[in-house]
Motif scaffolding. Structure first.
Motif, PDB file in Angstrom:
ATOM      1  N   THR A 365      75.899   6.073 -47.218  1.00  0.00           N
ATOM      2  CA  THR A 365      75.182   7.398 -47.720  1.00  0.00           C
ATOM      3  C   THR A 365      75.269   7.939 -49.077  1.00  0.00           C
ATOM      4  OG1 THR A 365      77.299   8.649 -47.044  1.00  0.00           O
ATOM      5  CG2 THR A 365      76.167   8.153 -45.126  1.00  0.00           C
ATOM      6  N   PRO A 366      74.462   7.241 -49.906  1.00  0.00           N
ATOM      7  CA  PRO A 366      74.855   7.499 -51.664  1.00  0.00           C
ATOM      8  C   PRO A 366      73.866   8.644 -51.891  1.00  0.00           C
ATOM      9  CG  PRO A 366      73.393   5.585 -51.231  1.00  0.00           C
ATOM     10  CD  PRO A 366      73.905   5.917 -49.617  1.00  0.00           C
ATOM     11  N   GLU A 367      72.676   8.961 -51.065  1.00  0.00           N
ATOM     12  CA  GLU A 367      71.909  10.042 -51.201  1.00  0.00           C
ATOM     13  C   GLU A 367      72.518  11.622 -51.023  1.00  0.00           C
ATOM     14  OE1 GLU A 367      71.913   9.756 -46.670  1.00  0.00           O
ATOM     15  OE2 GLU A 367      72.196   8.386 -48.440  1.00  0.00           O
ATOM     16  N   LEU A 368      73.684  11.502 -50.651  1.00  0.00           N
ATOM     17  CA  LEU A 368      74.536  12.641 -50.807  1.00  0.00           C
ATOM     18  C   LEU A 368      74.975  13.041 -52.085  1.00  0.00           C
ATOM     19  CD1 LEU A 368      76.740  12.433 -47.425  1.00  0.00           C
ATOM     20  CD2 LEU A 368      74.692  13.589 -47.771  1.00  0.00           C
ATOM     21  N   LEU A 369      75.181  12.326 -52.993  1.00  0.00           N
ATOM     22  CA  LEU A 369      75.297  12.461 -54.544  1.00  0.00           C
ATOM     23  C   LEU A 369      74.165  12.827 -55.047  1.00  0.00           C
ATOM     24  CD1 LEU A 369      76.865   9.056 -55.263  1.00  0.00           C
ATOM     25  CD2 LEU A 369      78.054  11.192 -55.122  1.00  0.00           C
ATOM     26  N   LEU A 370      73.042  12.884 -54.575  1.00  0.00           N
ATOM     27  CA  LEU A 370      71.664  13.542 -55.026  1.00  0.00           C
ATOM     28  C   LEU A 370      71.466  14.810 -54.243  1.00  0.00           C
ATOM     29  CD1 LEU A 370      68.838  13.666 -56.165  1.00  0.00           C
ATOM     30  CD2 LEU A 370      67.822  12.573 -54.092  1.00  0.00           C
ATOM     31  N   THR A 371      71.548  15.163 -53.130  1.00  0.00           N
ATOM     32  CA  THR A 371      71.695  16.336 -52.602  1.00  0.00           C
ATOM     33  C   THR A 371      72.657  17.242 -52.973  1.00  0.00           C
ATOM     34  OG1 THR A 371      72.550  15.760 -50.308  1.00  0.00           O
ATOM     35  CG2 THR A 371      70.261  15.441 -50.696  1.00  0.00           C
ATOM     36  N   GLY A 372      73.914  16.716 -53.147  1.00  0.00           N
ATOM     37  CA  GLY A 372      75.082  17.400 -53.416  1.00  0.00           C
ATOM     38  C   GLY A 372      75.758  17.906 -52.141  1.00  0.00           C
ATOM     39  N   ASP A 373      75.379  17.381 -50.908  1.00  0.00           N
ATOM     40  CA  ASP A 373      75.835  17.880 -49.643  1.00  0.00           C
ATOM     41  C   ASP A 373      77.161  17.108 -49.185  1.00  0.00           C
ATOM     42  OD1 ASP A 373      75.996  19.648 -47.430  1.00  0.00           O
ATOM     43  OD2 ASP A 373      74.180  18.708 -46.307  1.00  0.00           O
ATOM     44  N   LEU A 374      78.230  17.067 -49.843  1.00  0.00           N
ATOM     45  CA  LEU A 374      79.028  16.305 -49.650  1.00  0.00           C
ATOM     46  C   LEU A 374      79.876  16.147 -48.579  1.00  0.00           C
ATOM     47  CD1 LEU A 374      80.709  16.158 -53.486  1.00  0.00           C
ATOM     48  CD2 LEU A 374      78.949  14.669 -52.490  1.00  0.00           C
ATOM     49  N   ARG A 451      76.251  34.572 -49.698  1.00  0.00           N
ATOM     50  CA  ARG A 451      76.392  34.596 -51.095  1.00  0.00           C
ATOM     51  C   ARG A 451      77.024  33.527 -51.692  1.00  0.00           C
ATOM     52  NH1 ARG A 451      77.475  40.171 -53.341  1.00  0.00           N
ATOM     53  NH2 ARG A 451      76.970  39.286 -55.204  1.00  0.00           N
ATOM     54  N   VAL A 452      78.101  32.834 -50.910  1.00  0.00           N
ATOM     55  CA  VAL A 452      78.693  32.028 -51.492  1.00  0.00           C
ATOM     56  C   VAL A 452      77.888  30.764 -52.159  1.00  0.00           C
ATOM     57  CG1 VAL A 452      80.445  30.182 -50.836  1.00  0.00           C
ATOM     58  CG2 VAL A 452      80.818  32.252 -50.218  1.00  0.00           C
ATOM     59  N   GLY A 453      76.896  30.073 -51.620  1.00  0.00           N
ATOM     60  CA  GLY A 453      76.139  29.281 -51.961  1.00  0.00           C
ATOM     61  C   GLY A 453      76.403  27.682 -51.638  1.00  0.00           C
ATOM     62  N   PRO A 454      76.042  26.715 -52.158  1.00  0.00           N
ATOM     63  CA  PRO A 454      76.313  25.316 -51.533  1.00  0.00           C
ATOM     64  C   PRO A 454      78.035  24.943 -52.192  1.00  0.00           C
ATOM     65  CG  PRO A 454      74.828  25.350 -53.648  1.00  0.00           C
ATOM     66  CD  PRO A 454      75.215  26.618 -53.313  1.00  0.00           C
ATOM     67  N   GLN A 455      78.950  25.802 -51.979  1.00  0.00           N
ATOM     68  CA  GLN A 455      80.197  25.432 -52.436  1.00  0.00           C
ATOM     69  C   GLN A 455      81.006  24.384 -51.455  1.00  0.00           C
ATOM     70  OE1 GLN A 455      81.996  26.432 -54.913  1.00  0.00           O
ATOM     71  NE2 GLN A 455      80.475  28.050 -55.850  1.00  0.00           N
ATOM     72  N   GLY A 456      81.473  23.289 -51.834  1.00  0.00           N
ATOM     73  CA  GLY A 456      82.280  22.468 -50.799  1.00  0.00           C
ATOM     74  C   GLY A 456      83.574  22.987 -50.169  1.00  0.00           C
ATOM     75  N   ALA A 457      83.968  22.591 -49.160  1.00  0.00           N
ATOM     76  CA  ALA A 457      84.910  23.110 -48.545  1.00  0.00           C
ATOM     77  C   ALA A 457      86.264  22.931 -49.289  1.00  0.00           C
ATOM     78  CB  ALA A 457      85.128  22.438 -47.394  1.00  0.00           C
ATOM     79  N   ALA A 458      86.360  22.058 -49.825  1.00  0.00           N
ATOM     80  CA  ALA A 458      87.737  21.789 -50.516  1.00  0.00           C
ATOM     81  C   ALA A 458      87.790  22.751 -51.953  1.00  0.00           C
ATOM     82  CB  ALA A 458      87.873  20.285 -51.377  1.00  0.00           C
ATOM     83  N   THR A 459      86.533  22.989 -52.518  1.00  0.00           N
ATOM     84  CA  THR A 459      86.731  23.849 -53.593  1.00  0.00           C
ATOM     85  C   THR A 459      87.085  25.293 -52.971  1.00  0.00           C
ATOM     86  OG1 THR A 459      84.698  22.422 -54.621  1.00  0.00           O
ATOM     87  CG2 THR A 459      85.190  24.908 -55.229  1.00  0.00           C
ATOM     88  N   LEU A 460      86.496  25.751 -51.972  1.00  0.00           N
ATOM     89  CA  LEU A 460      86.824  27.099 -51.601  1.00  0.00           C
ATOM     90  C   LEU A 460      88.455  27.089 -51.255  1.00  0.00           C
ATOM     91  CD1 LEU A 460      83.835  27.676 -49.240  1.00  0.00           C
ATOM     92  CD2 LEU A 460      84.301  28.955 -51.386  1.00  0.00           C
ATOM     93  N   VAL A 461      88.888  26.201 -50.500  1.00  0.00           N
ATOM     94  CA  VAL A 461      90.443  25.955 -50.224  1.00  0.00           C
ATOM     95  C   VAL A 461      91.264  25.939 -51.355  1.00  0.00           C
ATOM     96  CG1 VAL A 461      92.160  24.620 -49.139  1.00  0.00           C
ATOM     97  CG2 VAL A 461      89.903  25.053 -47.826  1.00  0.00           C
ATOM     98  N   THR A 462      90.864  25.517 -52.477  1.00  0.00           N
ATOM     99  CA  THR A 462      91.596  25.301 -53.636  1.00  0.00           C
ATOM    100  C   THR A 462      91.662  26.814 -54.213  1.00  0.00           C
ATOM    101  OG1 THR A 462      89.967  24.477 -54.828  1.00  0.00           O
ATOM    102  CG2 THR A 462      91.356  23.087 -54.143  1.00  0.00           C
ATOM    103  N   MET A 463      90.677  27.700 -54.139  1.00  0.00           N
ATOM    104  CA  MET A 463      90.706  29.058 -54.426  1.00  0.00           C
ATOM    105  C   MET A 463      92.018  29.747 -53.657  1.00  0.00           C
ATOM    106  SD  MET A 463      87.088  30.080 -55.322  1.00  0.00           S
ATOM    107  CE  MET A 463      86.557  30.131 -53.501  1.00  0.00           C
ATOM    108  N   ALA A 464      91.997  29.523 -52.482  1.00  0.00           N
ATOM    109  CA  ALA A 464      93.268  30.180 -51.493  1.00  0.00           C
ATOM    110  C   ALA A 464      94.429  29.791 -52.179  1.00  0.00           C
ATOM    111  CB  ALA A 464      92.928  30.037 -50.236  1.00  0.00           C
TER     112      ALA A 464
END
Length: 568
Positions: A365-374, A451-464
Motif C-alpha cells: 500500500t505505498p500510495e498511502l505515502l502519497l495521500t498521507g492517510d497512514l 478543525r484538527v485536520g489530517p493528524q495521525g492517531a499516534a501524533t494526537l496520543v503523544t500530545m496527551a
C-alpha cells in the motif's frame, strides 16, 4: 463484500459491548462500584482490562502507519509504551493503591491538603483525557470512511454512543468486563490477519526490496482528497484528472520531474507499474536501508525528537489518569503491583503485529505515502493482498479490532474525566454528578474534531502523553517518594509543565504547519518540560518547606507500608 464484513465486524463488537455492559448495570448501586468496581478486580482480569484500555487508536492504527512512513525510528512508541509500565510498577502502583483515593485529584488533596492543587490536577486530567479522546473519535471516522465510504462523523457518533451507554449505566464495573474481553478481541483481530498476510508475503517471494525507495508494483490509480504538496523522488510519467501544479488536467499524460509538486483536491492520478511513490510532505523519502535504521533518519532533528518522544511516552504512561484509576480497583497494593507486572507482557505480545503491518504496507500500500492517510495501512492491507471473500473476512476482523480499540479506550477515559470532575464538584459525589460528567467529557472534544485536520492517531496520543509526563508524573513521583513536597511547589510545577505542554499541543493542532526547530519543539517538548516541572516542584517546595503538611510522614508510611500494618 468487504463493506458487508466490515459492518458485520462493527456490529459484533457493539453487540459484545452491550452484552458485557449489562452485567455492570444490574449491580451498580454505590459510588465505589461506579468509580472503582468496589476494589474487587483480580490482577489477571485487571491486567487484561488495562491492556485493552491502553491499546487505543494510536496502537492499533497509528503504529503501523508510523512504521510505514518512518521505519525503525518509530519503534519508540511500542518500546516506550511497554517500558513505561515497568516504571509504573516500580514507583507508583502499590503506593497509589494504598492511599485509598478514588482519583488522582483525591490523592493530590489527601497528600498535600490543598483544594487549589486538586483543581489544577483536575484540569490536567481533563486536558489529557480530551487529547486522548480525539484520536479515538478520529480513528473511528477514518475506519468507517476507508472501509465503507461513510462520512467521518458517523464513526464519532458510534463511539460516543457506545461509550455513553456503557459508562453512564455501569461505570467502572461495566467497563472492566468490556475492556478485559476486548483486549483479547483486539489481539486476535490484529494477529490472525498479520500471520496470514506474512505467510502470503513469503509465498510471494518475500522480497523486502531493502535497497529501493517505495514504488508501485502495478498500475495504480490514486485519488487525492485534499490539496497536497508532494516530493517526487525521480522523474515519473503519470495520467491525471484534476489540478496538478495549478493547471487543469483532463486525462493527458504528464511528466512529473524530480522535486516538489502540488496536487489539487479531488484529483485522480494514475501511476504506471514500477514508478517511484511521491511522498506527501513532510514525510521523508527513504530507501530501504535508511528506513530500517533507528534514530535520526526519519524526521528533522532526529536525535532530539527521538529521545524526547521516548521520554514523553515513558513518563507519560506513569501519569495517565485512566490507567492509574484502574489500579484503584485492585483489592490491595500487592495485587496492584502484580497487575502492573502482567501488563508489559500483554502489551509486548500485541505490539509485535503492527510493526509487521507497517513493513508489508511499504510493499503493498505505498500510495498511502502519497495521500498521507497512514492510519489506513492496517485497514487496506487485507483487501490488497488477499482479494476476494478471504480478504473481505480478514478486513471484517480488522474492523472489529479497530472499533474494540476505540470503544474500550474511550470508556476508560470518560470514567477518569467524569469521576475526577464529579469528585471535585462534590466531596461525596453521587451517581447523578458522575453521569453529568460523562456527558461533558464526551461532548467537550467534539467541536474540535473538524478543525484538527489530517493528524495521525499516534501524533494526537503523544500530545496527551506529553501533558501527562510534564504534570501528573512529577506530582506522583515526588508526592509518593519525597516528604518535602508542598502544595505551592506542586501547583507551580503543574501550572508550568502542564500549561506549557497543553499550549504546545494546541499550537501544533491549530496554528501550523510548523517546520524546523519550532515543529520539533512543539511535537516533542517532554525532554525540556518534564525535567523543568520536576525542578520547579522541588525548588518551590524547598523555598516553602515551612508549608509542608504536618501529616507528611504519616502519609508516606501509609503509602509504603503493608496495608495490614498499623500506623501510629
Amino acid at each position: 463484500m468487504a463493506v458487508a464484513t466490515a459492518l458485520g465486524g462493527l456490529a459484533a463488537v457493539l453487540g459484545l459491548t452491550t452484552l458485557l455492559g449489562r452485567h455492570g448495570r444490574r449491580t451498580v448501586q454505590t459510588t465505589s462500584e461506579l468509580l472503582v468496581a468496589s476494589r474487587g478486580v483480580t490482577p489477571w482480569r485487571n491486567a487484561s482490562a488495562i491492556s485493552g484500555e491502553y491499546l487505543s487508536a494510536a496502537a492499533y492504527l497509528g503504529s503501523a502507519g508510523l512504521v510505514l512512513a518512518y521505519g525503525a525510528d518509530m519503534l519508540w512508541l511500542p518500546v516506550g509504551a511497554t517500558a513505561g509500565y515497568v516504571l509504573l510498577l516500580a514507583f507508583v502502583t502499590a503506593p497509589l493503591r494504598r492511599s485509598g483515593a478514588y482519583t488522582i485529584s483525591d490523592f493530590a488533596e489527601w497528600r498535600l491538603g490543598s483544594r487549589a492543587v486538586r483543581r489544577i490536577v483536575t484540569g490536567c486530567v481533563c486536558f489529557i483525557g480530551w487529547f486522548y479522546l480525539l484520536p479515538q473519535f478520529q480513528g473511528a471516522g477514518v475506519t468507517l470512511r476507508v472501509l465503507t465510504g461513510a462520512p467521518g462523523w458517523a464513526g464519532w457518533a458510534l463511539v460516543v454512543a457506545a461509550a455513553l451507554v456503557v459508562v453512564v449505566s455501569g461505570g467502572m464495573r461495566s467497563i472492566t468486563a468490556v475492556q478485559a474481553v476486548q483486549f483479547w478481541v483486539k489481539l486476535v483481530a490484529v494477529a490472525v490477519p498479520a500471520v496470514a498476510l506474512l505467510a502470503l508475503w513469503r509465498l510471494d517471494g518475500g522480497d523486502p526490496a531493502s535497497g529501493d525507495i517505495p514504488h508501485f508494483g502495478r498500475d495504480t490509480r490514486v485519488r487525492v482528497g485534499e490539496r497536497l504538496t508532494v516530493s517526487v523522488p525521480a522523474d515519473t510519467t503519470v495520467t491525471a484528472w484534476g489540478h496538478v501544479d495549478g493547471a487543469r488536467r483532463d486525462g493527458e499524460w504528464l511528466r512529473l520531474s524530480a522535486g516538489t509538486h502540488t496536487i489539487g483536491p479531488a484529483t485522480d492520478v494514475v501511476f504506471p507499474s514500477g514508478a517511484t511513490v511521491p511522498h506527501a510532505r513532510p514525510l521523508p523519502v527513504q530507501d530501504g536501508e535508511t528506513w530500517a535504521m533507528p534514530i535520526g533518519h526519519g524526521e528533522g532533528h532526529g536525535l532530539f525528537t527521538g529521545y524526547s518522544a521516548i521520554l514523553g511516552v515513558l513518563l507519560g504512561t506513569m501519569g495517565l489518569p485512566h490507567i492509574l484509576m484502574r489500579f484503584y480497583t485492585n483489592t490491595c497494593g500487592s495485587a496492584a503491583r502484580r497487575t502492573a507486572a502482567l501488563v508489559p507482557g500483554l502489551l509486548a505480545l500485541f505490539y509485535v503485529f503492527p510493526v509487521l503491518y507497517g513493513m508489508l504496507g511499504r510493499l503493498y500500500t505505498p500510495e498511502l505515502l502519497l495521500t498521507g492517510d497512514l492510519d489506513a495501512t492496517i485497514l487496506l492491507l487485507p483487501r490488497r493482498m488477499v482479494p476476494g471473500p478471504a480478504g473481505a473476512l480478514l478486513t471484517g476482523l480488522v474492523a472489529a479490532g479497530a472499533f474494540a480499540a476505540f470503544i474500550s479506550t474511550s470508556c476508560g477515559l470518560v470514567v477518569a474525566i467524569a469521576g475526577t470532575l464529579s469528585q471535585c464538584a462534590r466531596r461525596r459525589a453521587g451517581i447523578t454528578a458522575f453521569r453529568v460528567g460523562v456527558v461533558f467529557a464526551l461532548a467537550a472534544p467534539l467541536p474540535l474534531l473538524p478543525r484538527v485536520g489530517p493528524q495521525g492517531a499516534a501524533t494526537l496520543v503523544t500530545m496527551a502523553l506529553c501533558v501527562s509526563a510534564c504534570s501528573l508524573c512529577p506530582l506522583l513521583v515526588l508526592g509518593i517518594w519525597w516528604r518535602g513536597l508542598t502544595a505551592p511547589g506542586a501547583a507551580a510545577g503543574l501550572l508550568l509543565g502542564g500549561g506549557l505542554s497543553v499550549a504546545a499541543g494546541v499550537a501544533r493542532l491549530f496554528c501550523g504547519p510548523w517546520t524546523g526547530w519550532p515543529a520539533a519543539l512543539l511535537a516533542h517538548p517532554a525532554i525540556l518540560l518534564a525535567p523543568l516541572s520536576f525542578a520547579v516542584m522541588a525548588a518551590v517546595s524547598l523555598l516553602t518547606r515551612h508549608r509542608a503538611p504536618r501529616w507528611a510522614d504519616r502519609a508516606l508510611a501509609r503509602l509504603h507500608l503493608p496495608e495490614d500494618m498499623p500506623i501510629r
